[in-house]
Design a protein around this motif. Structure first.
Motif, PDB file in Angstrom:
ATOM      1  N   ARG A 469     -57.105 -19.649  -3.337  1.00 43.62           N
ATOM      2  CA  ARG A 469     -56.140 -19.950  -2.413  1.00 43.62           C
ATOM      3  C   ARG A 469     -56.929 -20.252  -1.132  1.00 43.62           C
ATOM      4  O   ARG A 469     -55.995 -20.209  -0.023  1.00 43.62           O
ATOM      5  CB  ARG A 469     -54.959 -18.820  -2.330  1.00 43.62           C
ATOM      6  CG  ARG A 469     -54.269 -18.846  -3.677  1.00 43.62           C
ATOM      7  CD  ARG A 469     -53.050 -17.764  -3.240  1.00 43.62           C
ATOM      8  NE  ARG A 469     -52.446 -17.408  -4.492  1.00 43.62           N
ATOM      9  CZ  ARG A 469     -51.268 -18.477  -5.080  1.00 43.62           C
ATOM     10  NH1 ARG A 469     -51.114 -19.432  -4.194  1.00 43.62           N
ATOM     11  NH2 ARG A 469     -50.985 -18.093  -6.108  1.00 43.62           N
ATOM     12  N   SER A 470     -57.983 -19.910  -0.985  1.00 51.82           N
ATOM     13  CA  SER A 470     -58.747 -19.827   0.491  1.00 51.82           C
ATOM     14  C   SER A 470     -58.729 -21.188   0.992  1.00 51.82           C
ATOM     15  O   SER A 470     -58.920 -21.289   2.201  1.00 51.82           O
ATOM     16  CB  SER A 470     -60.136 -19.457   0.189  1.00 51.82           C
ATOM     17  OG  SER A 470     -60.927 -20.112  -0.662  1.00 51.82           O
ATOM     18  N   GLY A 471     -58.852 -22.131   0.255  1.00 56.94           N
ATOM     19  CA  GLY A 471     -59.262 -23.565   0.745  1.00 56.94           C
ATOM     20  C   GLY A 471     -60.651 -23.947   1.061  1.00 56.94           C
ATOM     21  O   GLY A 471     -61.041 -25.095   1.482  1.00 56.94           O
ATOM     22  N   ALA A 472     -61.500 -23.069   0.696  1.00 58.74           N
ATOM     23  CA  ALA A 472     -62.860 -23.083   0.599  1.00 58.74           C
ATOM     24  C   ALA A 472     -63.590 -24.044  -0.352  1.00 58.74           C
ATOM     25  O   ALA A 472     -62.811 -23.886  -1.582  1.00 58.74           O
ATOM     26  CB  ALA A 472     -63.748 -21.824   0.670  1.00 58.74           C
ATOM     27  N   PRO A 473     -64.698 -24.561  -0.299  1.00 59.58           N
ATOM     28  CA  PRO A 473     -65.329 -25.182  -1.539  1.00 59.58           C
ATOM     29  C   PRO A 473     -65.250 -24.522  -2.751  1.00 59.58           C
ATOM     30  O   PRO A 473     -65.809 -23.034  -2.682  1.00 59.58           O
ATOM     31  CB  PRO A 473     -66.647 -25.566  -0.989  1.00 59.58           C
ATOM     32  CG  PRO A 473     -66.517 -25.706   0.546  1.00 59.58           C
ATOM     33  CD  PRO A 473     -65.565 -24.733   0.770  1.00 59.58           C
ATOM     34  N   LEU A 474     -65.174 -24.789  -3.771  1.00 61.68           N
ATOM     35  CA  LEU A 474     -64.907 -23.984  -5.125  1.00 61.68           C
ATOM     36  C   LEU A 474     -66.392 -24.010  -5.809  1.00 61.68           C
ATOM     37  O   LEU A 474     -66.735 -22.867  -6.822  1.00 61.68           O
ATOM     38  CB  LEU A 474     -64.013 -24.505  -5.797  1.00 61.68           C
ATOM     39  CG  LEU A 474     -62.471 -24.170  -5.312  1.00 61.68           C
ATOM     40  CD1 LEU A 474     -61.532 -24.966  -6.323  1.00 61.68           C
ATOM     41  CD2 LEU A 474     -62.169 -22.986  -4.952  1.00 61.68           C
ATOM     42  N   THR A 475     -67.311 -24.982  -5.741  1.00 62.92           N
ATOM     43  CA  THR A 475     -68.222 -25.250  -6.821  1.00 62.92           C
ATOM     44  C   THR A 475     -69.234 -24.192  -7.090  1.00 62.92           C
ATOM     45  O   THR A 475     -69.366 -23.806  -8.011  1.00 62.92           O
ATOM     46  CB  THR A 475     -68.949 -26.625  -6.413  1.00 62.92           C
ATOM     47  OG1 THR A 475     -67.900 -27.530  -6.012  1.00 62.92           O
ATOM     48  CG2 THR A 475     -69.789 -26.957  -7.621  1.00 62.92           C
ATOM     49  N   GLY A 476     -69.797 -23.728  -5.927  1.00 61.96           N
ATOM     50  CA  GLY A 476     -70.856 -22.600  -5.687  1.00 61.96           C
ATOM     51  C   GLY A 476     -70.128 -21.549  -6.388  1.00 61.96           C
ATOM     52  O   GLY A 476     -70.667 -20.528  -7.185  1.00 61.96           O
ATOM     53  N   ALA A 477     -68.825 -21.033  -5.915  1.00 61.65           N
ATOM     54  CA  ALA A 477     -68.289 -19.830  -6.359  1.00 61.65           C
ATOM     55  C   ALA A 477     -67.979 -19.910  -7.712  1.00 61.65           C
ATOM     56  O   ALA A 477     -67.998 -18.744  -8.429  1.00 61.65           O
ATOM     57  CB  ALA A 477     -67.149 -19.450  -5.362  1.00 61.65           C
ATOM     58  N   LEU A 478     -67.446 -20.729  -8.361  1.00 59.17           N
ATOM     59  CA  LEU A 478     -67.201 -20.865  -9.751  1.00 59.17           C
ATOM     60  C   LEU A 478     -68.490 -21.008 -10.437  1.00 59.17           C
ATOM     61  O   LEU A 478     -68.388 -20.102 -11.604  1.00 59.17           O
ATOM     62  CB  LEU A 478     -66.275 -22.263  -9.915  1.00 59.17           C
ATOM     63  CG  LEU A 478     -65.026 -22.315  -9.449  1.00 59.17           C
ATOM     64  CD1 LEU A 478     -64.198 -23.691  -9.542  1.00 59.17           C
ATOM     65  CD2 LEU A 478     -64.110 -21.233  -9.969  1.00 59.17           C
ATOM     66  N   ARG A 479     -69.416 -21.459  -9.975  1.00 61.73           N
ATOM     67  CA  ARG A 479     -70.892 -21.388 -10.895  1.00 61.73           C
ATOM     68  C   ARG A 479     -70.982 -20.016 -10.951  1.00 61.73           C
ATOM     69  O   ARG A 479     -71.590 -19.438 -12.020  1.00 61.73           O
ATOM     70  CB  ARG A 479     -71.715 -22.288 -10.080  1.00 61.73           C
ATOM     71  CG  ARG A 479     -73.035 -22.257 -11.018  1.00 61.73           C
ATOM     72  CD  ARG A 479     -74.070 -23.014 -10.062  1.00 61.73           C
ATOM     73  NE  ARG A 479     -73.804 -24.354  -9.983  1.00 61.73           N
ATOM     74  CZ  ARG A 479     -74.009 -24.797  -8.496  1.00 61.73           C
ATOM     75  NH1 ARG A 479     -73.890 -24.196  -7.636  1.00 61.73           N
ATOM     76  NH2 ARG A 479     -73.549 -25.980  -8.359  1.00 61.73           N
ATOM     77  N   ALA A 480     -71.111 -19.175  -9.870  1.00 59.97           N
ATOM     78  CA  ALA A 480     -71.357 -17.781  -9.699  1.00 59.97           C
ATOM     79  C   ALA A 480     -70.401 -16.800 -10.719  1.00 59.97           C
ATOM     80  O   ALA A 480     -70.819 -15.930 -11.370  1.00 59.97           O
ATOM     81  CB  ALA A 480     -71.529 -17.216  -8.590  1.00 59.97           C
ATOM     82  N   ARG A 481     -69.297 -17.346 -10.921  1.00 58.49           N
ATOM     83  CA  ARG A 481     -68.301 -16.720 -11.649  1.00 58.49           C
ATOM     84  C   ARG A 481     -68.256 -17.119 -13.289  1.00 58.49           C
ATOM     85  O   ARG A 481     -67.347 -16.793 -14.068  1.00 58.49           O
ATOM     86  CB  ARG A 481     -66.826 -16.733 -11.093  1.00 58.49           C
ATOM     87  CG  ARG A 481     -66.638 -15.779  -9.874  1.00 58.49           C
ATOM     88  CD  ARG A 481     -65.375 -16.124  -9.087  1.00 58.49           C
ATOM     89  NE  ARG A 481     -65.214 -15.264  -7.966  1.00 58.49           N
ATOM     90  CZ  ARG A 481     -65.805 -15.348  -6.837  1.00 58.49           C
ATOM     91  NH1 ARG A 481     -66.528 -16.218  -6.575  1.00 58.49           N
ATOM     92  NH2 ARG A 481     -65.502 -14.347  -5.959  1.00 58.49           N
TER      93      ARG A 481
END
Lengths: 564, 43
Positions: A469-481
């Motif tokens: 919901r943040s509107g921030a780029p997702l790629t890196g954060a999803l990779r980390a998760r």
């Protein structure tokens, strides 16, 4: 099976063909909660070990098993037809009459009424499985025969949580009921006191496949009283919410009211039919040997009306213990009343048939005439479609290189153009192998006011919710998760989500679905729930089923005691 | 026998009537595409 029960089952089949119509064409019927996918596979979600709360347990597992031996779309059609067949046959068997027309009248009323129509359009086939077999449950509970009760509970057990909740109400009330010794009731197998532990035992054993994963995950379930306002019964006739419940309608969703239902021209005659049936049941219902059914129907009506009449009480109860959320969608508890109405209608026709048999035969058509909107897949609202080719390609990619999948847009339901714009719970978690993360927080429109939004239940989705919901780029954060893929299945939002996935590799790009692979993503570190309790639960239920099946299945269809 | 014939005739009539009524109702309606796109339903 007797000739009467065969005719009743055949009548149910005709009603099923009439009700489903275009849904019987090749392909899958996808409507609200009704989600079937081609070639389903077993995974942890199937057994409620991950993902959404185990409302789909064990129904998904049964469908997946059947789909190993027959095409999944054929399995779906067979189940939907079976609901109408079982409903008609089981209710007909409960009507205390020697006349076939009277029994069929009860069967037709039970299989073709607003409850069936609204729940079918809402896609709740699992609940309807339990509803269909409820007359069997009533009789087995009244007789106090545990083996028969286990067998009668099988359809509800397949349906899972909601179906067993409704059946449980009936079993509990009838179990507490003390049959009158001088009565003609067939409930003479065991006294009320003696049969209650047996009945509760049967309920518990048949609930284990969904009960055990529910208990294992219960601590993480948010208490969400917002669902009371969203799922309370609503008026779909001129008689208010309570009157609508009495007429076996009153479901929360205005979109699932069958075409034409609720207008005074049909609602008033239907009210007359229901009232007449209730009077007949009150006068002669004891002959059905269903002691306690009337009380169960009344209790069900009270539970059904709680959200509409005393929402504060229900909100307080859910806040106290989230398990009371089982009462949010209260309309499902009018199912026992439907059994009463069906038996009563049969008794009315029995009386009429004694004087005018041809009139009694015509009376069989009354439910269909007063609710024509259910016919032909409710005027096309239920229709079979095929999944787009993009979906199959995405499945092939994830199967070849497994990994966790995030589904976007961040919503639970969709209105796909390829599905004729019909709403449906996103099928990707069932179609794709492995862990699929979907926002399971449902949203309910209120017709102008602000939408009602429920809490996210899947812990993994809850953890990702702020990020998405943040509107921030997702790629890196999803990779980390540990999320390896992102599937976007709403063409109108392809561009918006593409902008938030910089560096993600587009591995499937079609007109209906885009699948991204996130480079470098590692396996997730989700804490797994132990499989052993689930395995023991399934084994116990299966053992009970084998024990019960020593009783011939055909005995469920046997007709009840006949009136003198 | 009379009952069976009446039932059969009734079923055929019900089929035709229902099909006709529903066709009339549905042809006068738009497809059930309702916005917003992501709701479970509307009260």
């Amino acid at each position: 099976m007797t000739r009467g029960s065969v005719v009743a089952a055949g009548t149910g089949l005709v009603l099923g063909l009439l009700a489903l119509g275009p849904a019987l064409a090749p392909g899958f019927t996808l409507a609200y909660d009704m989600v079937f996918v081609p070639h389903p596979v077993f995974d942890r979600e199937t057994f409620g070990l991950a993902g959404m709360l185990p409302r789909h347990v064990p129904s998904d597992a049964v469908v997946t098993t059947l789909a190993q031996v027959a095409p999944a779309d054929l399995v779906q059609k067979t189940i939907l037809l079976a609901i109408l067949v079982i409903a008609c046959a089981s209710a007909a068997a409960l009507v205390p009459s020697e006349r076939l027309t009277a029994r069929l009248a009860g069967g037709v009323v039970y299989a073709w009424n607003p409850f069936v129509a609204e729940r079918l359009l809402l896609g709740q086939w699992a609940l309807l499985l339990g509803y269909a077999a409820l007359p069997w449950v009533v009789r087995a509970a009244a007789r106090g025969e545990p083996r028969r009760l286990v067998l009668a509970l099988v359809p509800a057990a397949i349906g899972g949580f909601a179906a067993m909740a409704v059946s449980g109400l009936v079993v509990l009330v009838i179990g507490l009921h003390r049959p009158r010794p001088a009565g003609r009731s067939v409930g003479v197998g065991r006294s009320g006191v003696k049969r209650l532990p047996w009945s509760l035992g049967a309920l518990l054993v048949m609930s284990l496949p969904w009960l055990v994963p529910s208990v294992a995950r219960f601590s993480g379930v948010p208490a969400d009283p917002a669902g009371v306002a969203a799922f309370a019964a609503r008026a779909d006739t001129p008689f208010g919410a309570l009157g609508s419940l009495l007429l076996l309608g009153g479901g929360w969703n205005a979109e699932t009211v069958p075409p034409g239902y609720g207008a005074a021209v049909t609602a008033v005659p239907w009210l007359c039919v229901v009232l007449l049936a209730l009077v007949a049941y009150a006068c002669r219902g004891r002959a059905a040997g269903t002691g306690g059914l009337g009380v169960a129907a009344l209790a069900g009506l009270v539970l059904a009306s709680l959200g509409a009449v005393m929402p504060g009480l229900l909100r307080w109860a859910i806040g106290l213990w989230p398990g009371f959320a089982v009462l949010r969608d209260g309309q499902q508890y009018v199912a026992p009343l439907a059994v009463v109405v069906a038996v009563g209608a049969g008794l009315v026709v029995d009386r009429v048939a004694g004087r005018r048999p041809e009139l009694a035969a015509l009376a069989l058509l009354v439910p269909v005439a007063l609710l024509p909107g259910l016919a032909w897949g409710a005027g096309g609202r239920l229709a079979a479609v095929r999944y787009p080719a993009d979906w199959s390609r995405a499945r092939a990619v994830v199967t070849a290189e497994p990994g966790d999948v995030l589904v976007l847009p961040w919503e639970a339901y969709r209105t796909y153009a390829w599905n004729g714009g019909r709403r449906v719970l996103d099928p990707l978690p069932r179609l794709l192998p492995g862990r699929v993360i979907l926002n399971d927080a449902v949203r309910v429109g209120t017709g102008g006011r602000r939408d009602l939004r429920m809490a996210v239940e899947d812990p993994r989705a809850r953890a990702l919710d702020p990020l998405v919901r943040s509107g921030a780029p997702l790629t890196g954060a999803l990779r980390a998760r540990g999320v390896r893929y992102v599937a976007v299945d709403a063409p109108e939002e392809f561009a918006a989500w593409a902008g938030r996935l910089p560096g993600a590799e587009r591995v499937v790009a079609g007109p209906d679905l885009v699948l991204y692979r996130i480079p470098g993503a590692t396996r997730s570190r989700e804490t797994p729930i132990s499989q052993w309790p689930i395995a023991i639960a399934w084994f116990t239920t299966f053992a009970a089923l084998v024990w019960s099946i020593r009783l011939p299945v055909g005995s469920l269809f046997a007709l009840s005691s006949k009136e003198p | 026998m009379r009952i069976a014939v009446a039932m059969l005739a009734g079923i055929v009539l019900a089929l035709l009537t229902s099909f006709g009524v529903v066709r009339v109702i549905t042809t006068s309606q738009q497809d059930p595409v309702v916005k917003p796109l992501y709701n479970y339903g509307t009260r």
